[in-house]
Design an enzyme around this catalytic site. Structure first.
Site, PDB file in Angstrom:
ATOM      1  N   HIS A  23      -1.981  -4.329  -1.740  1.00 27.49           N
ATOM      2  CA  HIS A  23      -3.224  -4.983  -1.327  1.00 27.49           C
ATOM      3  C   HIS A  23      -2.923  -6.281  -0.579  1.00 27.49           C
ATOM      4  O   HIS A  23      -3.482  -6.531   0.499  1.00 27.49           O
ATOM      5  CB  HIS A  23      -4.070  -5.273  -2.573  1.00 27.49           C
ATOM      6  CG  HIS A  23      -5.299  -6.088  -2.310  1.00 27.49           C
ATOM      7  ND1 HIS A  23      -6.568  -5.550  -2.252  1.00 27.49           N
ATOM      8  CD2 HIS A  23      -5.460  -7.431  -2.089  1.00 27.49           C
ATOM      9  CE1 HIS A  23      -7.441  -6.504  -1.994  1.00 27.49           C
ATOM     10  NE2 HIS A  23      -6.801  -7.665  -1.898  1.00 27.49           N
ATOM     11  N   GLU A  24      -2.024  -7.089  -1.131  1.00 27.48           N
ATOM     12  CA  GLU A  24      -1.698  -8.378  -0.498  1.00 27.48           C
ATOM     13  C   GLU A  24      -0.939  -8.187   0.812  1.00 27.48           C
ATOM     14  O   GLU A  24      -1.174  -8.910   1.787  1.00 27.48           O
ATOM     15  CB  GLU A  24      -0.890  -9.256  -1.460  1.00 27.48           C
ATOM     16  CG  GLU A  24      -1.597  -9.565  -2.768  1.00 27.48           C
ATOM     17  CD  GLU A  24      -2.989 -10.130  -2.575  1.00 27.48           C
ATOM     18  OE1 GLU A  24      -3.253 -10.746  -1.524  1.00 27.48           O
ATOM     19  OE2 GLU A  24      -3.828  -9.944  -3.469  1.00 27.48           O
TER      20      GLU A  24
END
Length: 376
Positions: free
Chosen positions: A180-181
């Site tokens: 996600h990051e």
């Protein structure tokens, strides 16, 4: 410089504007936006929705700036108007770029960020899976369970995760969070959101400038050169108020765009591991913060909360409050967490809070992840 914008009369006018803007926000966020979102959600893909909201935000901003410029040209003059708008844009851009450049160093200092070799291996592995040739530097930070992406060309790019988050998640769930990051870096979200955030700021300060100019014009005595100075000042102030209200509406669009970017990053996290691992990571974070008021307060008051993978957007009636003691152990078995996920998916969300938030509510994020299908 700020005194020019905020003399006592301008402040009084802005208080009135804020009341009007608050009412506009409440009506838009509470009634109009949910109906529009429900009507169009099933008709557009995520990428189409981002394009549509992005173009609408930019188009609304151009319309607001053009309105202010038109009024200034007619009442003050084209030469002054062009110079003033350029000066104001440069001032806002420099102020934001200054913060953008310094923020990674401040983050590292405030959160005690330290490079971690084990976490770097996880980041490198996920980056390889996502086709990212130059992985960001992996940092462990001192804070409640959370993760975020930050950095720029000068400071370098970083992915940060708290030690508590690493202890809370299994490795597959951690890969989803890291994915996600990394998705935020792949999608250049820091730069894109910096640009999008400039738009309502520019319109807002142009509106304040018109209000200020209107007050000055209204205080002028009638002269032969400008017999309509009083009425002209009134028009300037009214258009200024309208511009400030437009800036509030543009801000709602920016928030909507930010929520779509979070869905986009969730997609990358799901691809890096699996949709179910992304769901379990989000559900564990939700359970933790429902049962920890102190950690909740620390994150909700953080100026960096817009960057975190988990930020607070409530489902109706705090659905997991009865799980407050559920997180005594940092490890939860899959059967238990899957039960929680199913319960969360069935929860309604608070539309008012959602449309004033940078992040989608967890129930919507979980339901969105159910719809993802990746080719083998």
């Amino acid at each position: 410089m700020l005194l020019w914008f905020y003399d006592p009369f301008t402040m009084i006018a802005l208080i009135i504007v804020y009341i009007i803007g608050f009412l506009v926000l409440m009506v838009t966020a509470g009634y109009i936006a949910p109906k529009v979102a429900r009507r169009f959600a099933s008709r557009f893909s995520l990428s189409s929705s981002m394009l549509l909201i992005g173009l609408l935000t930019i188009g609304s901003s151009i319309a607001g700036i053009s309105l202010v410029a038109y009024v200034l040209i007619n009442y003050i003059g084209a030469e002054f108007t062009l110079g003033f708008i350029i000066w104001l844009v440069i001032f806002i851009v420099i102020a934001n770029m200054f913060t953008y450049i310094l923020s990674p160093y401040m983050i590292n200092l405030l959160y005690g960020a330290r490079h971690d070799e084990w976490l770097q291996k996880v980041v490198d592995e996920v980056a390889l899976r996502l086709g990212l040739s130059n992985p960001p530097k992996a940092m462990i930070v001192n804070m409640p369970p959370n993760a975020f992406a930050y950095g720029n060309a000068l400071s370098g790019r970083y992915v940060a995760a708290s030690r508590e988050l690493i202890e809370m998640l299994n490795e597959d769930e951690l890969r989803a969070v890291i994915g996600h990051e990394l998705g935020h870096h792949l999608h250049r979200d820091n730069s894109i959101m910096l640009f999008m955030g400039l738009l309502p700021s520019i319109i807002y300060y142009l509106g304040v400038s018109l209000i200020r100019a209107g007050i000055i014009y209204s205080s002028m005595r009638l002269t032969s050169e400008r017999k309509n100075s009083g009425s002209g000042g009134f028009i300037l102030a009214i258009i200024g108020i309208l511009a400030v209200v437009i800036s509030f509406i543009v801000q709602i669009l920016v928030l909507a765009f930010s929520r779509l970017r979070e869905y986009y990053a969730d997609t990358t996290g799901a691809y890096a591991s699996s949709p179910s691992n992304m769901q379990r990571a989000l559900a564990k974070l939700h359970i933790y913060y429902e049962g920890s008021g102190r950690a909740r307060e620390m994150v909700s008051t953080s100026k960096l909360r817009t960057m975190f993978i988990y930020a607070f957007t409530e489902a109706v009636a705090n659905p997991l409050y009865h799980y407050g003691s559920f997180y005594r152990s940092p490890k939860i078995d899959d059967a238990s967490i899957d039960e929680v996920i199913q319960e969360l998916k069935n929860k309604e969300v608070n539309s008012m809070q959602e449309f004033l938030s940078t992040h989608p509510p967890i129930p919507k994020r979980l339901r969105f992840l159910d719809e993802l299908v990746f080719k083998a």
